[in-house]
Enzyme design. Structure first.
Site, PDB file in Angstrom:
ATOM      1  N   ARG A 261     -12.527  60.534  74.047  1.00 50.79           N
ATOM      2  CA  ARG A 261     -13.483  59.592  73.477  1.00 50.79           C
ATOM      3  C   ARG A 261     -14.869  60.233  73.413  1.00 50.79           C
ATOM      4  O   ARG A 261     -15.304  60.874  74.361  1.00 50.79           O
ATOM      5  CB  ARG A 261     -13.541  58.298  74.298  1.00 50.79           C
ATOM      6  CG  ARG A 261     -12.207  57.555  74.297  1.00 50.79           C
ATOM      7  CD  ARG A 261     -12.266  56.241  75.023  1.00 50.79           C
ATOM      8  NE  ARG A 261     -10.937  55.639  75.103  1.00 50.79           N
ATOM      9  CZ  ARG A 261     -10.644  54.511  75.738  1.00 50.79           C
ATOM     10  NH1 ARG A 261     -11.615  53.843  76.348  1.00 50.79           N
ATOM     11  NH2 ARG A 261      -9.408  54.055  75.763  1.00 50.79           N
ATOM     12  N   ARG A 276     -17.031  57.977  83.469  1.00 49.19           N
ATOM     13  CA  ARG A 276     -17.037  57.936  82.003  1.00 49.19           C
ATOM     14  C   ARG A 276     -17.012  59.371  81.472  1.00 49.19           C
ATOM     15  O   ARG A 276     -18.018  60.064  81.459  1.00 49.19           O
ATOM     16  CB  ARG A 276     -18.283  57.190  81.502  1.00 49.19           C
ATOM     17  CG  ARG A 276     -18.244  56.827  80.023  1.00 49.19           C
ATOM     18  CD  ARG A 276     -19.471  56.016  79.645  1.00 49.19           C
ATOM     19  NE  ARG A 276     -19.524  54.748  80.331  1.00 49.19           N
ATOM     20  CZ  ARG A 276     -18.907  53.636  79.919  1.00 49.19           C
ATOM     21  NH1 ARG A 276     -18.187  53.650  78.814  1.00 49.19           N
ATOM     22  NH2 ARG A 276     -19.016  52.522  80.608  1.00 49.19           N
ATOM     23  N   GLU A 348     -14.205  48.219  85.976  1.00 49.95           N
ATOM     24  CA  GLU A 348     -12.969  48.101  85.187  1.00 49.95           C
ATOM     25  C   GLU A 348     -12.060  49.302  85.415  1.00 49.95           C
ATOM     26  O   GLU A 348     -12.505  50.448  85.382  1.00 49.95           O
ATOM     27  CB  GLU A 348     -13.310  47.992  83.704  1.00 49.95           C
ATOM     28  CG  GLU A 348     -12.080  47.898  82.807  1.00 49.95           C
ATOM     29  CD  GLU A 348     -12.364  48.239  81.355  1.00 49.95           C
ATOM     30  OE1 GLU A 348     -11.426  48.649  80.653  1.00 49.95           O
ATOM     31  OE2 GLU A 348     -13.542  48.130  80.940  1.00 49.95           O
ATOM     32  N   SER A 351      -7.362  47.352  81.179  1.00 50.89           N
ATOM     33  CA  SER A 351      -7.600  46.299  80.199  1.00 50.89           C
ATOM     34  C   SER A 351      -6.281  46.020  79.501  1.00 50.89           C
ATOM     35  O   SER A 351      -5.672  46.934  78.935  1.00 50.89           O
ATOM     36  CB  SER A 351      -8.669  46.749  79.197  1.00 50.89           C
ATOM     37  OG  SER A 351      -9.039  45.707  78.336  1.00 50.89           O
ATOM     38  N   ARG A 390     -10.158  56.873  86.891  1.00 51.88           N
ATOM     39  CA  ARG A 390     -10.857  55.810  87.612  1.00 51.88           C
ATOM     40  C   ARG A 390     -10.083  55.398  88.862  1.00 51.88           C
ATOM     41  O   ARG A 390     -10.685  54.983  89.865  1.00 51.88           O
ATOM     42  CB  ARG A 390     -11.104  54.619  86.692  1.00 51.88           C
ATOM     43  CG  ARG A 390     -12.106  54.932  85.590  1.00 51.88           C
ATOM     44  CD  ARG A 390     -12.633  53.696  84.912  1.00 51.88           C
ATOM     45  NE  ARG A 390     -13.659  54.048  83.930  1.00 51.88           N
ATOM     46  CZ  ARG A 390     -14.502  53.190  83.374  1.00 51.88           C
ATOM     47  NH1 ARG A 390     -14.444  51.904  83.713  1.00 51.88           N
ATOM     48  NH2 ARG A 390     -15.397  53.581  82.500  1.00 51.88           N
TER      49      ARG A 390
END
Length: 426
Positions: A261, A276, A348, A351, A390
């Protein structure tokens, strides 16, 4: 992609759903575009019908030796022949204009999705586990990680910002996490393990909703392919252009892949540490189901992700996202947030979303219900089971010891040759 027929039948309801997502009314514009498309189709069909009628008339005129009438009819046929390509272009352009407008709009939120603009309006569903009471000041992962192999400096030197070199015990722990997640999903929950392509074509990222609106969030190769931002893209497109039998459903796929990403718009956010990254590993779940089964499948999928956190004994909470905080393709989303003691907050880690038939329409993925002749669009769901990087962060922070070592969760010890602790390098 939306069903224009449903929009025509209830334009006010469509605009009300868009308003819940913070979007302006679109129904009138879409209906006007559809009217133009229908008019173009009708004009082309009328011209073709008239051409066929005239062709028959030419034969009749010639049979009756009426050469003047035959010549007049032939002239009209020639004119229609010249006009038809333009009418076909008009039809194609009108259809493309409608498709482009529809493709730019997010999915409609499910009826039970709460109103709200951002993460502050999300609703707590439940929490599990109790955060550990440390007898020493808990540190963040970027302070603990380098001693067990999270090499931030070398990662940046090799590839630039938001890249990390993971080595030694940290690399082994990360590999163990991914393998454990994949084993659990395939062995205990019936997901078919898949090793999918990491490079995909335009059609694939359009099908899952990343294109055209979110191109800047992706990495593109010089030959026009895209690096997947998540294995959702590859896994969901397994059923692209397919017509499945109802007996084949549900289909459940799981994959452990690198994800890529660009993090466009994320400047200044989580620039430290491993939260991130431009490249990260994730275990992805995708389900393909009938419309009637999609709500239950959403609960099942989310419970599968929660089971990974339960097994790792990590405290977490489930949040129901408000309409304004959901992803583009989602109709309902549950986020799982894991407790990070170093940051003293939840972050988070998964999801899980149901996309109803939104992606299926973009992919033309259908099934034939038993006893029915017409095909129906499938429903698609996707979820993280979990984001491996994560989860590595969560394990490091929750299992940190005062001497800088990191205890290994019980379920991961078999993957690490029985080791129960990762010692810091001195």
């Amino acid at each position: 992609m939306h069903d224009i027929r449903a929009i025509r039948e209830a334009p006010a309801a469509f605009d009300a759903d868009l308003a819940r997502r913070g979007a302006a009314p679109q129904a009138d514009q879409l209906v006007a575009l559809d009217d133009a498309r229908r008019a173009a189709i009708a004009a082309a069909q009328d011209a073709q019908t008239r051409r066929n009628e005239l062709s028959k008339g030419i034969g009749q005129a010639k049979a009756q030796k009426d050469e003047a009438r035959a010549q007049a009819l032939m002239a009209e046929v020639a004119a229609l022949k010249d006009a038809l390509p333009g009418l076909e272009v008009r039809e194609a352009d009108a259809a493309a204009a409608l498709d482009t407008a529809l493709a730019a709009l997010p999915n409609r939120p499910a009826a039970d999705v709460p109103a709200g603009a951002d993460e502050h309006d999300n609703v707590l569903v439940h929490s599990r586990g109790t955060p550990r009471d440390f007898p020493f000041p808990a540190r963040e992962h970027d302070a603990i990680g380098p001693a067990i192999g999270l090499d931030f400096e070398t990662g940046v030197a090799i590839a630039g910002a938001r890249f990390t070199l993971v080595r030694g015990d940290a690399a082994r722990l990360q590999r163990a996490l991914g393998q454990f997640m994949l084993d659990r999903l395939s062995r205990d929950h019936g997901y078919e393990e898949v090793a999918p392509p990491l490079l995909v074509r335009d059609e694939a990222v359009f099908g899952t909703g990343q294109l055209p609106k979110f191109a800047e969030d992706l990495f593109r190769t010089t030959d026009g392919r895209w690096l997947i931002p998540t294995a959702e893209v590859s896994l969901t497109n397994i059923v692209r252009e397919a017509i499945l039998s109802e007996a084949e459903l549900p289909l459940r796929f799981a994959a452990l892949t690198p994800c890529f990403r660009s993090e466009a718009g994320a400047a200044g956010r989580d620039t430290r540490g491993y939260i991130r990254q431009h490249q990260f590993d994730k275990v992805e779940m995708v389900s393909i189901v009938t419309p009637e089964a999609s709500d239950d499948e959403h609960e099942r999928m989310t419970a599968c992700a929660e089971g990974v956190l339960d097994a790792l004994e990590l405290p977490y909470r489930r949040m129901l996202l408000c309409a304004g905080d959901m992803g583009f393709s989602a109709a309902r989303t549950y986020d799982l947030d894991v407790w990070l003691p170093g940051q003293a907050r939840y972050r988070e880690i998964s999801s899980c979303s149901t996309c109803t038939d939104f992606q299926a329409r973009r992919m033309n993925a259908r099934y034939r219900a038993e006893g029915e002749k017409a095909n129906r669009f499938v429903h698609t769901l996707n979820g993280s089971g979990l984001a491996v990087g994560r989860t590595l962060v969560a394990v490091i922070e929750n299992y940190q010891q005062e001497d800088g070592s990191v205890a290994v969760p019980t379920v991961l010890q078999p993957y690490l040759g029985g080791r129960n602790r990762l010692e810091p390098r001195r």
